[in-house]
Design an enzyme around this catalytic site. Structure first.
Site, mmCIF file in Angstrom:
data_model
loop_
_atom_site.group_PDB
_atom_site.id
_atom_site.type_symbol
_atom_site.label_atom_id
_atom_site.label_comp_id
_atom_site.label_asym_id
_atom_site.label_seq_id
_atom_site.Cartn_x
_atom_site.Cartn_y
_atom_site.Cartn_z
ATOM 1 N N MET A 140 8.826 -2.523 11.673
ATOM 2 C CA MET A 140 8.663 -1.457 10.903
ATOM 3 C C MET A 140 7.131 -1.376 10.246
ATOM 4 S SD MET A 140 11.975 -0.644 8.759
ATOM 5 C CE MET A 140 13.424 -0.603 9.824
ATOM 6 N N SER A 141 6.555 -0.399 10.134
ATOM 7 C CA SER A 141 5.154 -0.257 9.540
ATOM 8 C C SER A 141 5.037 1.061 8.946
ATOM 9 C CB SER A 141 4.133 -0.356 10.760
ATOM 10 O OG SER A 141 3.001 0.077 10.209
ATOM 11 N N SER A 142 4.268 1.401 8.153
ATOM 12 C CA SER A 142 4.017 2.688 7.475
ATOM 13 C C SER A 142 3.104 3.395 8.294
ATOM 14 C CB SER A 142 2.957 2.521 6.186
ATOM 15 O OG SER A 142 3.789 1.554 5.269
ATOM 16 N N MET B 160 0.820 -1.399 0.175
ATOM 17 C CA MET B 160 0.045 -0.039 -0.072
ATOM 18 C C MET B 160 0.972 1.317 -0.063
ATOM 19 S SD MET B 160 -3.322 -1.001 2.183
ATOM 20 C CE MET B 160 -2.919 -0.719 3.726
ATOM 21 N N GLY B 161 2.158 1.194 -0.381
ATOM 22 C CA GLY B 161 2.922 2.272 -0.597
ATOM 23 C C GLY B 161 3.353 2.809 0.790
ATOM 24 N N TYR B 162 4.272 3.826 1.096
ATOM 25 C CA TYR B 162 4.806 4.543 1.914
ATOM 26 C C TYR B 162 5.861 3.443 2.344
ATOM 27 C CZ TYR B 162 5.751 8.465 4.948
ATOM 28 O OH TYR B 162 6.372 9.541 5.547
ATOM 29 N N HIS C 19 9.417 -3.803 3.233
ATOM 30 C CA HIS C 19 8.978 -3.800 1.995
ATOM 31 C C HIS C 19 10.413 -4.372 1.078
ATOM 32 C CE1 HIS C 19 5.593 -1.109 3.317
ATOM 33 N NE2 HIS C 19 4.856 -1.917 2.805
ATOM 34 N N GLN D 248 -10.487 -2.461 2.195
ATOM 35 C CA GLN D 248 -9.774 -3.119 3.539
ATOM 36 C C GLN D 248 -9.925 -2.100 4.625
ATOM 37 O OE1 GLN D 248 -5.944 -4.190 1.631
ATOM 38 N NE2 GLN D 248 -5.074 -3.622 3.496
HETATM 39 O O1 PAF Z 1 -0.448 -5.883 3.570
HETATM 40 C C1 PAF Z 1 -0.572 -4.804 2.776
HETATM 41 O O2 PAF Z 1 0.159 -3.900 2.588
HETATM 42 C C2 PAF Z 1 -2.185 -4.889 2.257
HETATM 43 O O3 PAF Z 1 -2.979 -5.686 3.190
HETATM 44 C C3 PAF Z 1 -1.865 -5.461 0.690
HETATM 45 C C4 PAF Z 1 -1.654 -7.105 1.123
HETATM 46 C C5 PAF Z 1 -1.183 -5.033 -0.106
HETATM 47 C C6 PAF Z 1 -3.404 -5.444 0.151
HETATM 48 O O4 PAF Z 1 -3.886 -4.323 -0.075
#
Ligand code: PAF
Length: 277
Positions: free
Chosen positions: A181-183, A27-29, A34, A58
């Site tokens: 780590m998390s956005s 989902m970027g950032y 990642h 979601q």
């Molecule tokens: O983990 C995430 O960033 C999201 O849940 C995903 C798997 C990209 C689905 O939108």
């Protein structure tokens, strides 16, 4: 590195990629978690693609869809540095056009933990991931262990719907003080950022107790809760000692377990987990 947005562009860019494709849905950032998945895919696959899409389905109405951090230029620069062949930034109108009505629902695995606290979340996740798989046709797809339940749900969906691909789960990447780590860490004010280390401290305390011979599920839950309660800025939603494949809560003796928790620090909801045994 090619960057595409529409499905038509994606299909022709995908057709030009050679060999087994590794996809990292995001989902970027982006952060080091990642990038570790991209780097792993770089080693294991001939081509690497990343999708960046803040998937609206979601998020529940009261959640942080509007404020979710976004910085596409920064993400693209990071992906270029680690070596990405294709970046897909789908547009919501094409993913969910008006009249959209098809959903993927994984049943039992989505009931506890995140599923109980975020109703509808995994329906949105499974649906978008299935759509990304259909469009990209990867041979491998990479997810992070921080979202442990998500990884299990996607594995189950891949098995149940016969997607011809392998799900690879990369380990949690942590800050030096243990914070996963998390956005969403970008939401934390300095005092909240300090308080947020309590999740990892709680997990480690239970891990040490287990290593020292405490194999009772309720006692391990209590050890984690007691540490969380020492942090006034942290409000826990759940603390779990669950069977790692089914996520059923363990009652009595623990041989293997997924320890997990969701905790609010201010308005920021953080999750973390650790595998035992
Ligand atoms: O983990 C995430 O960033 C999201 O849940 C995903 C798997 C990209 C689905 O939108």
């Amino acid at each position: 590195m090619k960057v595409v947005s529409s499905l038509a562009e994606l299909r022709s860019a995908r057709a030009a990629l050679h060999g087994p494709l590794g996809l990292i849905p995001t989902m970027g950032y982006l952060h080091a978690g990642h990038l570790s998945l991209v780097q792993r895919a770089r080693i294991e696959c001939a081509s690497v693609a990343v999708s960046i899409f803040v998937n609206p389905t979601q998020f529940a109405p009261a959640e942080d869809l509007a404020s979710y951090p976004r910085d596409l230029d920064r993400d693209l620069a990071m992906l270029k540095r680690v070596g990405t062949d294709l970046v897909w930034t789908p547009v919501a109108e094409e993913m969910y056009p008006s009249g959209y009505q098809t959903w993927v629902t994984v049943e039992r695995l989505t009931l506890p933990l995140e599923g109980a606290w975020r109703p509808g979340h995994f329906r949105g996740v499974a649906t978008i991931v299935a759509k990304l798989f259909n469009a990209m046709q990867p041979q491998r797809a990479y997810f992070g262990q921080k979202d442990a339940q998500q990884a299990l749900v996607i594995r189950q969906m891949v098995r149940d719907l016969n997607f011809p691909l392998e799900v690879v789960v990369g380990q949690i990447i942590r800050e030096p003080d243990g914070l996963a780590m998390s956005s969403r860490n970008s939401y934390l004010a300095p005092d909240q950022r300090r308080a947020a280390t309590v999740l990892h401290r709680a997990l480690k305390a239970a891990e040490h107790a287990f290593a020292a011979g405490d194999h009772d599920a309720e006692s391990l839950r209590r050890i984690m809760m007691d540490i969380l309660l020492t942090e006034p800025l942290a409000v826990s939603e759940y603390v779990s000692v669950a069977e790692p494949d089914t996520l059923s809560e363990i009652d009595g003796e623990v041989r293997r377990a997924l320890l997990s928790m969701a905790v609010k620090v201010g308005k920021t909801r953080l999750i973390d987990n650790l595998e035992l045994g």
